[in-house]
Design a protein around this motif. Structure first.
Motif, PDB file in Angstrom:
ATOM      1  N   PHE A 187      43.088  38.080  17.098  1.00 16.46           N
ATOM      2  CA  PHE A 187      42.220  39.253  17.278  1.00 16.46           C
ATOM      3  C   PHE A 187      42.123  40.077  15.993  1.00 16.46           C
ATOM      4  O   PHE A 187      41.029  40.403  15.533  1.00 16.46           O
ATOM      5  CB  PHE A 187      42.752  40.105  18.426  1.00 16.46           C
ATOM      6  N   VAL A 188      43.291  40.417  15.403  1.00 15.64           N
ATOM      7  CA  VAL A 188      43.258  41.279  14.216  1.00 15.64           C
ATOM      8  C   VAL A 188      42.707  40.531  12.996  1.00 15.64           C
ATOM      9  O   VAL A 188      42.045  41.133  12.144  1.00 15.64           O
ATOM     10  CB  VAL A 188      44.655  41.855  13.912  1.00 15.64           C
ATOM     11  N   THR A 189      42.930  39.237  12.914  1.00 12.39           N
ATOM     12  CA  THR A 189      42.408  38.468  11.776  1.00 12.39           C
ATOM     13  C   THR A 189      40.884  38.380  11.844  1.00 12.39           C
ATOM     14  O   THR A 189      40.194  38.626  10.841  1.00 12.39           O
ATOM     15  CB  THR A 189      43.018  37.059  11.750  1.00 12.39           C
ATOM     16  N   ILE A 190      40.368  38.026  13.012  1.00 14.57           N
ATOM     17  CA  ILE A 190      38.910  37.947  13.175  1.00 14.57           C
ATOM     18  C   ILE A 190      38.282  39.320  12.971  1.00 14.57           C
ATOM     19  O   ILE A 190      37.252  39.458  12.287  1.00 14.57           O
ATOM     20  CB  ILE A 190      38.560  37.385  14.569  1.00 14.57           C
ATOM     21  N   LEU A 191      38.911  40.338  13.540  1.00 15.27           N
ATOM     22  CA  LEU A 191      38.404  41.696  13.389  1.00 15.27           C
ATOM     23  C   LEU A 191      38.402  42.127  11.923  1.00 15.27           C
ATOM     24  O   LEU A 191      37.453  42.769  11.459  1.00 15.27           O
ATOM     25  CB  LEU A 191      39.249  42.671  14.211  1.00 15.27           C
ATOM     26  N   GLY A 192      39.450  41.745  11.183  1.00 17.67           N
ATOM     27  CA  GLY A 192      39.529  42.099   9.775  1.00 17.67           C
ATOM     28  C   GLY A 192      38.380  41.536   8.962  1.00 17.67           C
ATOM     29  O   GLY A 192      37.783  42.237   8.130  1.00 17.67           O
ATOM     30  N   PHE A 193      38.036  40.278   9.212  1.00 16.39           N
ATOM     31  CA  PHE A 193      36.924  39.656   8.477  1.00 16.39           C
ATOM     32  C   PHE A 193      35.572  40.174   8.962  1.00 16.39           C
ATOM     33  O   PHE A 193      34.648  40.340   8.159  1.00 16.39           O
ATOM     34  CB  PHE A 193      36.993  38.138   8.612  1.00 16.39           C
ATOM     35  N   VAL A 194      35.450  40.436  10.266  1.00 15.87           N
ATOM     36  CA  VAL A 194      34.188  40.956  10.790  1.00 15.87           C
ATOM     37  C   VAL A 194      33.914  42.349  10.236  1.00 15.87           C
ATOM     38  O   VAL A 194      32.782  42.671   9.846  1.00 15.87           O
ATOM     39  CB  VAL A 194      34.217  40.974  12.339  1.00 15.87           C
ATOM     40  N   LYS A 195      34.928  43.188  10.190  1.00 15.88           N
ATOM     41  CA  LYS A 195      34.767  44.565   9.734  1.00 15.88           C
ATOM     42  C   LYS A 195      34.647  44.685   8.213  1.00 15.88           C
ATOM     43  O   LYS A 195      33.921  45.560   7.702  1.00 15.88           O
ATOM     44  CB  LYS A 195      35.952  45.405  10.213  1.00 15.88           C
ATOM     45  N   ASN A 196      35.366  43.836   7.494  1.00 18.64           N
ATOM     46  CA  ASN A 196      35.471  44.022   6.045  1.00 18.64           C
ATOM     47  C   ASN A 196      34.967  42.850   5.209  1.00 18.64           C
ATOM     48  O   ASN A 196      34.859  42.983   3.992  1.00 18.64           O
ATOM     49  CB  ASN A 196      36.941  44.297   5.666  1.00 18.64           C
ATOM     50  N   GLY A 197      34.689  41.731   5.845  1.00 15.93           N
ATOM     51  CA  GLY A 197      34.240  40.571   5.085  1.00 15.93           C
ATOM     52  C   GLY A 197      35.328  40.100   4.129  1.00 15.93           C
ATOM     53  O   GLY A 197      36.522  40.087   4.469  1.00 15.93           O
TER      54      GLY A 197
END
Length: 301
Positions: A187-197
């Motif tokens: 969850f946090v890894t996918i969210l990190g890339f979605v939010k920040n690229g």
């Protein structure tokens, strides 16, 4: 495992790890199709395979008398647990979910101005986790509060229910805590890339360090990042398993009259400690989730 007394005296044997065994809730039985009385073994067919199992003297006498003998496959050492098998783990996970729903949904449904005990506990949990998310991960993490609240509620109820007599502590199994930790990690890894690229990779690049050592530190940070779900899951499972095993050991020694008073006092002290650990470990798992969420939302090292 330990054993006391031999010979004609009664024996005491206790197995601290037996309480963590996964057993089917509805055992499978199969008849003994052939047997060898001399070797005290029989043949059982299960899943189109022939399995040789040990037989007791009574079972052999029944077979020799022409009677049918059916064996519990799990007790006979034949693996009868599959992904779809309902086990004691399944049962206590369902009870945990039911307890969470009863408290947070049914117990707080009235929303009275003078809250009931159930509503008071639910509001206390809600405020505690909400404040944790806001303080650790920031105000922009509040939108993910439902997920974190669900995690905390499930873990704390699973820990507490595991202290009931004849219950099963689902959070003592790495299979359960590992899935929870992997869900958080994903969850946090996918969210990190979605939010920040690609800026999410700044989490691994320590810009304040000397340029020459930054690549080495990046490798270390990358390894430590992927180790997160391992430490996240083992910490919870290990703590829950250790305390329950110690209580079981003291309970075994309670059968020895000479030391039973000391053993009972030790059990009482350990039980009180385990209640505290049940809440602490739920808190630790949740606050680490908030820390990882903060890294995903603000990947600045």
């Amino acid at each position: 495992m330990a054993t006391e007394a031999h010979g004609s005296e009664s024996s005491l044997a206790f197995h601290p790890m037996d309480q963590f065994g996964v057993t089917p809730l509805f055992p499978h039985y199969a008849p003994v199709e052939s047997f060898d009385a001399g070797a005290a073994t029989g043949i059982v067919n299960y899943a189109n395979e022939a399995h040789e199992v040990a037989l007791s003297a009574d079972q052999i006498s029944y077979l020799e008398a022409g009677k049918e003998v059916s064996l519990n496959l799990f007790d006979a050492g034949i693996s009868s647990i599959h992904w779809y098998t309902i086990t004691n783990v399944t049962l206590w996970m369902a009870i945990t979910v039911l307890a969470v729903v009863l408290l947070l949904v049914v117990g707080s449904r009235g929303r009275a101005m003078v809250p009931s005990k159930g509503q008071s506990i639910a509001e206390l949990m809600y405020g505690f986790v909400y404040k944790m998310v806001e303080d650790v991960a920031g105000k922009d993490a509040i939108r993910y509060f439902p997920y974190i609240m669900t995690l905390f509620s499930f873990i704390v109820f699973a820990n507490i229910l595991g202290l009931l007599p004849l219950s099963f502590t689902t959070t003592s199994h790495i299979a359960v805590t590992g899935v929870l930790a992997l869900l958080v990690f994903s969850f946090v890894t996918i969210l990190g890339f979605v939010k920040n690229g690609s800026k999410f990779l700044a989490l691994f690049w320590i810009s304040s360090a000397p340029l020459a050592v930054r690549p080495l530190l990046a490798v270390i940070e990358l390894i430590s990042y992927f180790v997160r779900p391992v430490s996240h899951s083992i910490r919870l499972a290990g703590n829950m398993m250790a305390g329950h095993a110690v209580i079981k050991v003291f309970a075994g020694f309670a059968a020895i009259a000479a030391i039973s008073p000391v053993s009972i006092l030790a059990i009482t002290a350990m039980y009180g400690l385990e209640i505290l650990v049940a809440f602490i470990q739920a808190y630790v798992f949740t606050i680490l989730t908030c820390v990882y969420l903060k890294d995903a939302l603000h990947p600045v090292h």
